[in-house]
Design an enzyme around this catalytic site. Structure first.
Site, PDB file in Angstrom:
ATOM      1  N   PRO A   2       1.073  -1.298  -0.008  1.00  0.00           N
ATOM      2  CA  PRO A   2       0.087   0.126   0.014  1.00  0.00           C
ATOM      3  C   PRO A   2       0.938   1.324  -0.020  1.00  0.00           C
ATOM      4  O   PRO A   2       1.748   1.448   0.683  1.00  0.00           O
ATOM      5  CB  PRO A   2      -0.751  -0.039   1.402  1.00  0.00           C
ATOM      6  CG  PRO A   2      -0.572  -1.298   1.601  1.00  0.00           C
ATOM      7  CD  PRO A   2       0.659  -2.108   1.329  1.00  0.00           C
ATOM      8  N   GLU A   3       0.477   2.039  -0.845  1.00  0.00           N
ATOM      9  CA  GLU A   3       1.202   3.454  -1.017  1.00  0.00           C
ATOM     10  C   GLU A   3       0.147   4.336  -0.932  1.00  0.00           C
ATOM     11  O   GLU A   3      -1.061   4.143  -0.780  1.00  0.00           O
ATOM     12  CB  GLU A   3       1.986   3.467  -2.394  1.00  0.00           C
ATOM     13  CG  GLU A   3       3.139   2.320  -2.602  1.00  0.00           C
ATOM     14  CD  GLU A   3       3.865   2.552  -3.710  1.00  0.00           C
ATOM     15  OE1 GLU A   3       4.442   3.578  -4.088  1.00  0.00           O
ATOM     16  OE2 GLU A   3       4.067   1.476  -4.289  1.00  0.00           O
ATOM     17  N   LYS A  59       1.416   7.407   3.960  1.00  0.00           N
ATOM     18  CA  LYS A  59       0.785   6.290   3.992  1.00  0.00           C
ATOM     19  C   LYS A  59      -0.085   6.104   5.593  1.00  0.00           C
ATOM     20  O   LYS A  59      -0.490   4.766   5.606  1.00  0.00           O
ATOM     21  CB  LYS A  59       1.621   5.259   3.863  1.00  0.00           C
ATOM     22  CG  LYS A  59       2.557   5.254   2.678  1.00  0.00           C
ATOM     23  CD  LYS A  59       3.754   4.115   2.887  1.00  0.00           C
ATOM     24  CE  LYS A  59       4.712   4.299   1.640  1.00  0.00           C
ATOM     25  NZ  LYS A  59       5.867   3.441   1.665  1.00  0.00           N
ATOM     26  N   ARG A 247      15.232  -2.359  -2.347  1.00  0.00           N
ATOM     27  CA  ARG A 247      14.044  -2.679  -2.809  1.00  0.00           C
ATOM     28  C   ARG A 247      14.232  -3.106  -4.407  1.00  0.00           C
ATOM     29  O   ARG A 247      15.132  -2.320  -5.091  1.00  0.00           O
ATOM     30  CB  ARG A 247      12.918  -1.575  -2.967  1.00  0.00           C
ATOM     31  CG  ARG A 247      12.471  -1.421  -1.453  1.00  0.00           C
ATOM     32  CD  ARG A 247      11.874  -2.569  -0.659  1.00  0.00           C
ATOM     33  NE  ARG A 247      10.771  -2.930  -1.364  1.00  0.00           N
ATOM     34  CZ  ARG A 247       9.475  -2.369  -1.404  1.00  0.00           C
ATOM     35  NH1 ARG A 247       9.270  -1.327  -0.565  1.00  0.00           N
ATOM     36  NH2 ARG A 247       8.557  -3.054  -1.999  1.00  0.00           N
TER      37      ARG A 247
END
Ligand SMILES: [Zn+2]
Length: 264
Positions: A2-3, A59, A247
Protein backbone atom coordinates in the site's frame (compact mmCIF):
# COMPACT_ATOMS: atom_id res chain seq x y z
CA UNK A 1 2.42 -2.76 -0.98
CA UNK A 2 0.00 0.00 0.00
CA UNK A 3 1.29 3.41 -1.07
CA UNK A 4 -0.35 6.82 -1.04
CA UNK A 5 -3.05 5.97 -3.66
CA UNK A 6 -4.02 2.74 -1.88
CA UNK A 7 -4.32 4.49 1.48
CA UNK A 8 -6.36 7.22 -0.17
CA UNK A 9 -8.66 4.42 -1.36
CA UNK A 10 -8.96 3.05 2.20
CA UNK A 11 -9.72 6.57 3.41
CA UNK A 12 -12.61 6.73 0.94
CA UNK A 13 -13.91 3.34 2.12
CA UNK A 14 -13.98 4.58 5.70
CA UNK A 15 -15.49 7.94 4.73
CA UNK A 16 -18.21 6.38 2.59
CA UNK A 17 -19.40 3.63 4.91
CA UNK A 18 -18.29 4.26 8.46
CA UNK A 19 -18.53 7.98 9.20
CA UNK A 20 -21.36 9.14 11.44
CA UNK A 21 -22.69 5.70 12.38
CA UNK A 22 -22.18 4.36 15.89
CA UNK A 23 -19.55 1.64 16.31
CA UNK A 24 -21.52 -1.21 17.83
CA UNK A 25 -18.66 -3.58 18.50
CA UNK A 26 -14.88 -3.79 18.14
CA UNK A 27 -13.65 -7.30 17.59
CA UNK A 28 -9.90 -7.81 17.83
CA UNK A 29 -9.18 -11.18 16.23
CA UNK A 30 -5.42 -10.74 16.43
CA UNK A 31 -3.89 -8.32 18.93
CA UNK A 32 -0.60 -8.59 17.02
CA UNK A 33 -1.67 -5.57 14.95
CA UNK A 34 -2.28 -3.32 17.95
CA UNK A 35 0.53 -0.86 18.65
CA UNK A 36 0.65 0.75 22.07
CA UNK A 37 -2.90 -0.24 22.97
CA UNK A 38 -4.81 -3.35 23.98
CA UNK A 39 -7.90 -5.06 22.62
CA UNK A 40 -9.77 -4.11 25.75
CA UNK A 41 -8.82 -0.46 25.66
CA UNK A 42 -9.63 -0.19 21.95
CA UNK A 43 -13.08 -1.67 22.51
CA UNK A 44 -13.76 0.42 25.63
CA UNK A 45 -12.78 3.68 23.98
CA UNK A 46 -14.47 3.13 20.60
CA UNK A 47 -17.69 1.29 21.42
CA UNK A 48 -20.66 3.60 20.82
CA UNK A 49 -18.44 6.29 19.28
CA UNK A 50 -18.71 7.70 15.75
CA UNK A 51 -15.90 8.15 13.27
CA UNK A 52 -15.57 11.67 11.91
CA UNK A 53 -14.22 12.56 8.49
CA UNK A 54 -10.88 10.73 8.05
CA UNK A 55 -7.70 12.25 6.67
CA UNK A 56 -4.45 10.86 5.35
CA UNK A 57 -0.80 11.80 5.66
CA UNK A 58 1.58 9.82 3.50
CA UNK A 59 0.73 6.17 4.09
CA UNK A 60 -1.12 6.86 7.36
CA UNK A 61 -4.88 6.96 7.66
CA UNK A 62 -6.13 9.15 10.49
CA UNK A 63 -9.65 8.50 11.78
CA UNK A 64 -10.87 10.94 14.44
CA UNK A 65 -13.87 10.07 16.56
CA UNK A 66 -16.58 12.21 18.12
CA UNK A 67 -14.52 12.22 21.31
CA UNK A 68 -10.90 13.27 21.45
CA UNK A 69 -9.66 9.74 20.67
CA UNK A 70 -8.14 9.29 17.20
CA UNK A 71 -7.50 5.94 15.52
CA UNK A 72 -4.47 5.68 13.22
CA UNK A 73 -3.99 2.96 10.63
CA UNK A 74 -0.79 1.96 8.88
CA UNK A 75 -0.96 -0.80 6.30
CA UNK A 76 2.64 -2.00 6.23
CA UNK A 77 3.35 -4.24 3.23
CA UNK A 78 0.08 -6.13 2.93
CA UNK A 79 -2.68 -4.32 4.84
CA UNK A 80 -6.06 -3.07 3.63
CA UNK A 81 -9.32 -1.71 4.91
CA UNK A 82 -12.45 -3.40 3.61
CA UNK A 83 -16.16 -2.80 3.99
CA UNK A 84 -18.25 -5.96 4.13
CA UNK A 85 -21.81 -6.85 4.89
CA UNK A 86 -21.97 -8.99 7.98
CA UNK A 87 -20.72 -12.51 7.41
CA UNK A 88 -17.88 -14.83 8.19
CA UNK A 89 -14.58 -13.00 8.61
CA UNK A 90 -11.71 -13.81 6.30
CA UNK A 91 -8.58 -15.40 7.63
CA UNK A 92 -6.53 -12.21 7.76
CA UNK A 93 -9.22 -9.90 9.16
CA UNK A 94 -7.35 -8.79 12.28
CA UNK A 95 -9.70 -6.12 13.65
CA UNK A 96 -13.40 -5.70 12.84
CA UNK A 97 -15.49 -2.61 13.59
CA UNK A 98 -19.15 -3.59 13.45
CA UNK A 99 -21.85 -1.06 12.50
CA UNK A 100 -25.56 -1.58 11.97
CA UNK A 101 -25.15 -1.75 8.19
CA UNK A 102 -21.91 -3.70 7.90
CA UNK A 103 -18.35 -4.08 9.07
CA UNK A 104 -15.11 -2.24 8.55
CA UNK A 105 -12.28 -4.76 8.51
CA UNK A 106 -8.57 -4.19 8.92
CA UNK A 107 -7.11 -7.03 6.92
CA UNK A 108 -3.40 -7.79 6.94
CA UNK A 109 -1.32 -10.81 6.14
CA UNK A 110 2.10 -9.91 7.51
CA UNK A 111 1.25 -7.63 10.47
CA UNK A 112 4.27 -5.37 10.03
CA UNK A 113 2.30 -2.34 11.12
CA UNK A 114 -1.20 -1.88 12.47
CA UNK A 115 -3.48 0.30 14.60
CA UNK A 116 -2.62 3.00 17.10
CA UNK A 117 -5.04 4.83 19.36
CA UNK A 118 -4.13 8.42 20.16
CA UNK A 119 -5.72 10.25 23.08
CA UNK A 120 -5.85 13.59 21.29
CA UNK A 121 -4.45 15.61 18.39
CA UNK A 122 -1.20 16.29 20.26
CA UNK A 123 -0.55 12.55 20.46
CA UNK A 124 -1.37 12.19 16.75
CA UNK A 125 1.21 14.92 16.09
CA UNK A 126 3.80 13.02 18.12
CA UNK A 127 3.16 9.76 16.23
CA UNK A 128 3.45 11.47 12.83
CA UNK A 129 6.22 13.91 13.79
CA UNK A 130 8.97 12.13 11.85
CA UNK A 131 7.08 12.30 8.53
CA UNK A 132 7.92 14.74 5.77
CA UNK A 133 5.20 16.65 3.94
CA UNK A 134 2.58 14.59 2.09
CA UNK A 135 3.59 13.89 -1.52
CA UNK A 136 0.27 15.21 -2.80
CA UNK A 137 0.40 18.48 -0.85
CA UNK A 138 4.07 19.39 -1.04
CA UNK A 139 4.90 22.57 -2.99
CA UNK A 140 7.47 22.49 -5.81
CA UNK A 141 9.82 24.68 -3.77
CA UNK A 142 9.65 22.53 -0.62
CA UNK A 143 10.06 19.42 -2.76
CA UNK A 144 13.23 20.90 -4.30
CA UNK A 145 14.68 21.71 -0.90
CA UNK A 146 13.86 18.34 0.62
CA UNK A 147 15.31 16.10 -2.10
CA UNK A 148 18.69 17.86 -2.12
CA UNK A 149 20.50 15.08 -0.19
CA UNK A 150 23.53 13.11 -1.38
CA UNK A 151 21.86 9.69 -1.36
CA UNK A 152 20.51 7.99 -4.46
CA UNK A 153 17.38 9.62 -5.77
CA UNK A 154 15.26 6.51 -5.29
CA UNK A 155 16.34 6.17 -1.64
CA UNK A 156 15.56 9.84 -1.01
CA UNK A 157 12.08 9.62 -2.53
CA UNK A 158 11.29 6.42 -0.60
CA UNK A 159 12.36 8.01 2.70
CA UNK A 160 9.12 8.88 4.52
CA UNK A 161 10.86 11.55 6.58
CA UNK A 162 11.74 13.42 3.37
CA UNK A 163 8.42 13.09 1.49
CA UNK A 164 5.57 10.96 2.87
CA UNK A 165 3.52 8.56 0.76
CA UNK A 166 5.78 7.26 -2.01
CA UNK A 167 6.66 3.56 -2.18
CA UNK A 168 8.48 1.22 -4.53
CA UNK A 169 6.07 1.12 -7.48
CA UNK A 170 5.35 4.84 -7.41
CA UNK A 171 8.99 5.88 -7.31
CA UNK A 172 10.00 3.59 -10.18
CA UNK A 173 7.04 4.81 -12.24
CA UNK A 174 7.77 8.48 -11.53
CA UNK A 175 11.47 8.20 -12.39
CA UNK A 176 10.75 6.26 -15.57
CA UNK A 177 8.35 8.99 -16.68
CA UNK A 178 10.83 11.71 -15.75
CA UNK A 179 13.61 9.77 -17.59
CA UNK A 180 15.95 9.89 -14.62
CA UNK A 181 18.05 6.98 -13.39
CA UNK A 182 17.03 5.89 -9.88
CA UNK A 183 20.67 5.43 -8.77
CA UNK A 184 21.76 9.00 -9.47
CA UNK A 185 22.70 11.08 -6.42
CA UNK A 186 19.76 13.38 -5.73
CA UNK A 187 21.95 16.44 -5.27
CA UNK A 188 23.34 16.10 -8.82
CA UNK A 189 20.00 16.70 -10.50
CA UNK A 190 19.57 19.87 -12.52
CA UNK A 191 16.70 22.27 -11.85
CA UNK A 192 14.74 21.06 -14.89
CA UNK A 193 15.28 17.43 -13.81
CA UNK A 194 13.92 18.14 -10.32
CA UNK A 195 10.98 19.92 -11.92
CA UNK A 196 10.35 16.87 -14.13
CA UNK A 197 10.35 14.54 -11.09
CA UNK A 198 7.88 16.81 -9.31
CA UNK A 199 5.60 17.09 -12.34
CA UNK A 200 5.55 13.33 -12.96
CA UNK A 201 5.00 12.65 -9.27
CA UNK A 202 1.85 14.79 -9.38
CA UNK A 203 0.62 13.10 -12.56
CA UNK A 204 1.26 9.55 -11.39
CA UNK A 205 -0.39 10.29 -8.03
CA UNK A 206 -3.43 11.91 -9.61
CA UNK A 207 -4.01 9.00 -12.01
CA UNK A 208 -3.35 6.38 -9.32
CA UNK A 209 -5.63 7.94 -6.73
CA UNK A 210 -8.52 7.73 -9.17
CA UNK A 211 -8.30 3.92 -9.08
CA UNK A 212 -6.93 3.47 -5.55
CA UNK A 213 -3.59 1.94 -6.57
CA UNK A 214 -0.75 2.29 -9.06
CA UNK A 215 -2.56 0.85 -12.09
CA UNK A 216 -0.75 -1.92 -14.01
CA UNK A 217 -1.55 -0.38 -17.41
CA UNK A 218 0.46 -1.57 -20.42
CA UNK A 219 1.68 1.94 -21.20
CA UNK A 220 3.01 2.31 -17.63
CA UNK A 221 6.23 0.82 -16.32
CA UNK A 222 4.13 -0.72 -13.54
CA UNK A 223 2.14 -2.70 -16.11
CA UNK A 224 5.29 -4.21 -17.64
CA UNK A 225 7.75 -4.56 -14.80
CA UNK A 226 6.75 -8.10 -13.86
CA UNK A 227 6.70 -9.45 -17.44
CA UNK A 228 9.03 -12.37 -18.18
CA UNK A 229 11.33 -10.37 -20.47
CA UNK A 230 10.07 -6.93 -19.58
CA UNK A 231 10.44 -4.19 -22.19
CA UNK A 232 10.17 -0.44 -21.88
CA UNK A 233 6.64 0.65 -22.91
CA UNK A 234 8.16 3.75 -24.52
CA UNK A 235 11.17 2.49 -26.49
CA UNK A 236 10.93 -1.34 -26.25
CA UNK A 237 14.44 -1.64 -24.76
CA UNK A 238 14.79 -4.53 -22.33
CA UNK A 239 14.21 -3.17 -18.81
CA UNK A 240 16.94 -3.42 -16.16
CA UNK A 241 16.36 -4.75 -12.69
CA UNK A 242 18.44 -4.23 -9.57
CA UNK A 243 18.27 -3.44 -5.87
CA UNK A 244 18.28 0.17 -4.73
CA UNK A 245 17.32 1.29 -1.24
CA UNK A 246 16.78 -2.39 -0.42
CA UNK A 247 13.97 -2.74 -2.96
CA UNK A 248 13.65 -4.32 -6.40
CA UNK A 249 14.05 -1.47 -8.81
CA UNK A 250 13.17 -1.47 -12.50
CA UNK A 251 14.31 1.09 -15.06
CA UNK A 252 14.96 1.55 -18.77
CA UNK A 253 18.69 1.86 -19.51
CA UNK A 254 17.96 3.86 -22.65
CA UNK A 255 15.37 6.31 -21.29
CA UNK A 256 17.07 6.59 -17.88
CA UNK A 257 20.86 6.82 -18.40
CA UNK A 258 23.13 6.90 -15.33
CA UNK A 259 24.46 10.28 -16.42
CA UNK A 260 22.91 12.75 -18.74
CA UNK A 261 23.58 11.60 -22.27
CA UNK A 262 24.97 8.20 -21.29
CA UNK A 263 23.29 4.81 -21.21
CA UNK A 264 23.36 2.62 -18.13
ZN1 LIG B 1 12.88 3.22 -22.68
Amino acid sequence: MPELPDVEGFRRVLAKHAVGAPIRRVLVRDAGVLRGTTARRLADVLRGRLFRKPSRHGKWLIAPTDRSAVLLFHFGMTGSLEWERHGAPQRHDRVIFAFDRGELRYRDLRKLQGLRLARDDAEVGAILRALGPDALDVSPRTFDERIAGRARLKAILMDQSVIAGLGNLLVDEILWRARINPARPANRLSGPERAAVFREMRRVLRDSIRVGRVPPRGVWLTGRRDDASAKCPRCATRLRRGTIAGRTTVWCPRCQPTRRGRSA
